[in-house]
Scaffold this motif. Structure first.
Motif, PDB file in Angstrom:
ATOM      1  N   ARG A  75       0.809  -1.229   0.000  1.00 41.68           N
ATOM      2  CA  ARG A  75       0.000   0.000   0.000  1.00 41.68           C
ATOM      3  C   ARG A  75       0.840   1.276   0.000  1.00 41.68           C
ATOM      4  N   ARG A  76       2.149   1.153   0.100  1.00 43.42           N
ATOM      5  CA  ARG A  76       3.064   2.301   0.095  1.00 43.42           C
ATOM      6  C   ARG A  76       2.712   3.299   1.198  1.00 43.42           C
ATOM      7  N   ILE A  77       2.529   2.760   2.403  1.00 43.87           N
ATOM      8  CA  ILE A  77       2.226   3.612   3.544  1.00 43.87           C
ATOM      9  C   ILE A  77       3.309   3.435   4.601  1.00 43.87           C
ATOM     10  N   ALA A  78       3.437   4.432   5.457  1.00 40.27           N
ATOM     11  CA  ALA A  78       4.318   4.354   6.617  1.00 40.27           C
ATOM     12  C   ALA A  78       3.489   4.647   7.858  1.00 40.27           C
ATOM     13  N   PHE A  79       3.701   3.874   8.918  1.00 39.88           N
ATOM     14  CA  PHE A  79       2.859   3.940  10.118  1.00 39.88           C
ATOM     15  C   PHE A  79       3.723   4.377  11.301  1.00 39.88           C
ATOM     16  N   VAL A  80       3.274   5.414  12.001  1.00 41.79           N
ATOM     17  CA  VAL A  80       3.909   5.838  13.248  1.00 41.79           C
ATOM     18  C   VAL A  80       2.935   5.532  14.376  1.00 41.79           C
ATOM     19  N   PHE A  81       3.351   4.651  15.293  1.00 43.50           N
ATOM     20  CA  PHE A  81       2.453   4.174  16.339  1.00 43.50           C
ATOM     21  C   PHE A  81       2.483   5.092  17.561  1.00 43.50           C
ATOM     22  N   GLN A  82       1.474   4.878  18.429  1.00 41.75           N
ATOM     23  CA  GLN A  82       1.403   5.632  19.682  1.00 41.75           C
ATOM     24  C   GLN A  82       2.631   5.355  20.545  1.00 41.75           C
ATOM     25  N   SER A  83       3.005   4.074  20.666  1.00 49.30           N
ATOM     26  CA  SER A  83       4.271   3.734  21.306  1.00 49.30           C
ATOM     27  C   SER A  83       5.372   3.866  20.267  1.00 49.30           C
ATOM     28  N   LEU A 175      -0.404   8.237  11.285  1.00 49.13           N
ATOM     29  CA  LEU A 175       0.111   8.502  12.629  1.00 49.13           C
ATOM     30  C   LEU A 175      -1.007   8.280  13.643  1.00 49.13           C
ATOM     31  N   ASP A 176      -0.782   7.347  14.558  1.00 50.04           N
ATOM     32  CA  ASP A 176      -1.806   6.979  15.539  1.00 50.04           C
ATOM     33  C   ASP A 176      -1.457   7.558  16.914  1.00 50.04           C
ATOM     34  N   GLU A 177      -2.019   8.724  17.215  1.00 47.23           N
ATOM     35  CA  GLU A 177      -1.798   9.421  18.490  1.00 47.23           C
ATOM     36  C   GLU A 177      -0.318   9.425  18.885  1.00 47.23           C
ATOM     37  N   PRO A 178       0.549   9.924  18.016  1.00 47.40           N
ATOM     38  CA  PRO A 178       1.989   9.814  18.275  1.00 47.40           C
ATOM     39  C   PRO A 178       2.493  10.697  19.411  1.00 47.40           C
ATOM     40  N   LEU A 179       1.696  11.663  19.859  1.00 48.70           N
ATOM     41  CA  LEU A 179       2.170  12.600  20.877  1.00 48.70           C
ATOM     42  C   LEU A 179       1.577  12.345  22.260  1.00 48.70           C
ATOM     43  N   SER A 180       0.758  11.326  22.387  1.00 46.38           N
ATOM     44  CA  SER A 180       0.021  11.137  23.637  1.00 46.38           C
ATOM     45  C   SER A 180       0.912  10.784  24.819  1.00 46.38           C
ATOM     46  N   ASN A 181       2.118  10.253  24.566  1.00 40.73           N
ATOM     47  CA  ASN A 181       3.012   9.875  25.662  1.00 40.73           C
ATOM     48  C   ASN A 181       3.984  10.989  26.057  1.00 40.73           C
ATOM     49  N   LEU A 182       3.851  12.161  25.436  1.00 37.96           N
ATOM     50  CA  LEU A 182       4.773  13.260  25.701  1.00 37.96           C
ATOM     51  C   LEU A 182       4.153  14.249  26.681  1.00 37.96           C
ATOM     52  N   ASP A 183       5.016  14.999  27.379  1.00 32.69           N
ATOM     53  CA  ASP A 183       4.490  16.028  28.266  1.00 32.69           C
ATOM     54  C   ASP A 183       4.037  17.230  27.435  1.00 32.69           C
ATOM     55  N   ALA A 184       3.383  18.200  28.101  1.00 31.19           N
ATOM     56  CA  ALA A 184       2.733  19.304  27.388  1.00 31.19           C
ATOM     57  C   ALA A 184       3.719  20.103  26.540  1.00 31.19           C
ATOM     58  N   LYS A 185       4.907  20.384  27.073  1.00 31.25           N
ATOM     59  CA  LYS A 185       5.883  21.181  26.334  1.00 31.25           C
ATOM     60  C   LYS A 185       6.361  20.447  25.088  1.00 31.25           C
ATOM     61  N   LEU A 186       6.655  19.145  25.232  1.00 31.06           N
ATOM     62  CA  LEU A 186       7.112  18.363  24.081  1.00 31.06           C
ATOM     63  C   LEU A 186       6.008  18.193  23.044  1.00 31.06           C
ATOM     64  N   ARG A 187       4.758  18.064  23.503  1.00 23.23           N
ATOM     65  CA  ARG A 187       3.646  17.948  22.552  1.00 23.23           C
ATOM     66  C   ARG A 187       3.572  19.192  21.675  1.00 23.23           C
ATOM     67  N   THR A 188       3.700  20.354  22.299  1.00 25.27           N
ATOM     68  CA  THR A 188       3.654  21.605  21.536  1.00 25.27           C
ATOM     69  C   THR A 188       4.783  21.653  20.518  1.00 25.27           C
ATOM     70  N   GLN A 189       5.985  21.254  20.941  1.00 22.16           N
ATOM     71  CA  GLN A 189       7.136  21.256  20.036  1.00 22.16           C
ATOM     72  C   GLN A 189       6.944  20.274  18.893  1.00 22.16           C
ATOM     73  N   MET A 190       6.483  19.049  19.208  1.00 19.14           N
ATOM     74  CA  MET A 190       6.322  18.034  18.167  1.00 19.14           C
ATOM     75  C   MET A 190       5.179  18.372  17.217  1.00 19.14           C
ATOM     76  N   ARG A 191       4.129  19.032  17.709  1.00 19.87           N
ATOM     77  CA  ARG A 191       3.057  19.489  16.814  1.00 19.87           C
ATOM     78  C   ARG A 191       3.642  20.387  15.729  1.00 19.87           C
ATOM     79  N   ALA A 192       4.474  21.328  16.159  1.00 22.00           N
ATOM     80  CA  ALA A 192       5.077  22.254  15.193  1.00 22.00           C
ATOM     81  C   ALA A 192       5.990  21.509  14.225  1.00 22.00           C
ATOM     82  N   GLU A 193       6.740  20.526  14.729  1.00 22.18           N
ATOM     83  CA  GLU A 193       7.670  19.790  13.879  1.00 22.18           C
ATOM     84  C   GLU A 193       6.936  18.941  12.846  1.00 22.18           C
ATOM     85  N   ILE A 194       5.845  18.283  13.259  1.00 21.13           N
ATOM     86  CA  ILE A 194       5.088  17.454  12.315  1.00 21.13           C
ATOM     87  C   ILE A 194       4.401  18.324  11.270  1.00 21.13           C
ATOM     88  N   ALA A 195       3.868  19.482  11.699  1.00 27.79           N
ATOM     89  CA  ALA A 195       3.239  20.401  10.743  1.00 27.79           C
ATOM     90  C   ALA A 195       4.268  20.914   9.735  1.00 27.79           C
TER      91      ALA A 195
END
Length: 347
Positions: A75-83, A175-195
């Motif tokens: 299917r030519r897909i790449a999967f990023v898991f929650q863990s 991407l299946d909830e890839p940021l749920s295991n991060l703290d609030a500051k890292l979530r904000t940073q990773m949101r910007a990086e993924i965007a």
């Protein structure tokens, strides 16, 4: 880079339906967010796109081609898991390169001694090494390539997981909830990086989350799900400004949209369109809770004769004490009306 089409897609586990008659069309190169509360079916839908879960009925198409029975590897897909799902005994370099190594492996390369030799040889391959270096630079991991995952922070591990998906150059990223295991500051940073990553690669992204902030800040299109049923499909602005029903109105926005009974209907007003004053005129209310958030103050209040809490978002220097009697001023220029029985939006 496929256009995705769902036609009456359903998924049941035994007699329990999880996805009900899911129909939607997603254009190429969209950042699609599947948003909803826990248990609404969003991760199941993502796994059906990936081919990890079978479709019970209906049709799933990529660029007009039915893929219901297509294997995940085709299917030519790449999967990023929650863990993070990283291999702890491998370096960051080997973890990122893993999909490229597996594409070159033959059955006899999996024999214990041969496995180690071939992995080491493939890692030195100029093409593989170059792609790993490029992706590592993109994800700011160059200085960590020879470290083990256990020595990295949570944000760095998540970057490695994303880099491993990027290195394959797939047509679609899941991407299946890839940021749920991060703290609030890292979530904000990773949101910007993924965007930012989406803007660079300009390929289709399908992202699962229950966090409306992630959905509103990253998605170009959002599908809101509840109990396996599409509640609304649109841009973040469309969903925020014109929710299709009271579920979406209450789920999207923090605080949620105020739903006020009026003339046999429900009047929906966003908190930023509400002002509380001590002037005469307007409905009476009583301040219940005050949340001072620095730049803004969120005030929860009740209307006279009612128990339901409503909300006003006001400037940070506005101060009300709980129990204060106030007048409520509603700006109705962007208000919504809903049927009180069905909860559906009214024209």
């Amino acid at each position: 880079m496929p256009e995705i089409r769902f036609e009456a897609v359903t998924k049941s586990f035994g007699d329990t339906p999880v996805i009900r008659d899911f129909t939607a069309e997603v254009a190429d190169e969209e950042f699609l967010v599947l948003l909803g509360p826990s248990g609404c079916g969003k991760s199941t839908m993502l796994r059906m796109i990936a081919g990890l879960t079978d479709v019970s009925s209906g049709t799933l198409e990529f660029d007009g081609v039915r893929v219901n029975d297509l294997e995940p590897k085709d299917r030519r897909i790449a999967f990023v898991f929650q863990s993070y799902a990283l291999y702890p005994h491998m370096t960051v370099r080997a973890n990122i390169a893993f999909p490229l190594l597996m594409a070159r492996f033959r059955w006899y390369h999996h024999l214990p001694v041969m496995n180690r030799i071939m992995r080491h040889r493939f890692l030195k391959n100029q093409d593989i090494a170059g792609r790993v270096e490029d992706v590592a630079a993109m994800m700011e991991l160059t200085d960590h390539l020879d470290r083990r995952p256990r020595t990295l922070s949570g944000g760095q591990r998540q970057r490695v997981a994303v880099a491993r998906a990027l290195v394959r150059e797939p047509s679609m990223y899941l991407l299946d909830e890839p940021l749920s295991n991060l703290d609030a500051k890292l979530r904000t940073q990773m949101r910007a990086e993924i965007a930012a990553l989406y803007q660079r690669v300009r390929k289709s992204f399908v992202y699962v989350t229950h966090d409306q902030v992630e959905a509103m800040t990253m998605g170009t299109r959002i599908i809101v799900l509840n109990d396996g049923v599409i509640q609304q499909y649109g841009t973040p602005k469309e969903i925020y400004d014109r929710p299709a029903n009271t579920f979406v109105a209450a789920f999207i926005g923090s605080p949620p949209m105020n739903l006020i009974p009026r003339d046999g209907r429900l009047l929906g007003v966003r908190a930023e369109k509400v002002r509380l004053t001590d002037a005469e005129g307007g409905p009476r209310g009583t301040v219940a809770v005050v949340e001072q958030l620095g730049a803004e103050t969120v005030v929860a209040f009740t209307l006279s004769g009612a128990k339901d809490l409503h909300y006003a978002r006001m400037p940070g220097d506005v101060v009300f004490a709980p129990g204060t009697e106030v007048r409520v001023d509603l700006d109705l220029t962007a208000a919504s009306w809903f049927d009180r029985e069905t909860g559906r939006r009214l024209p």
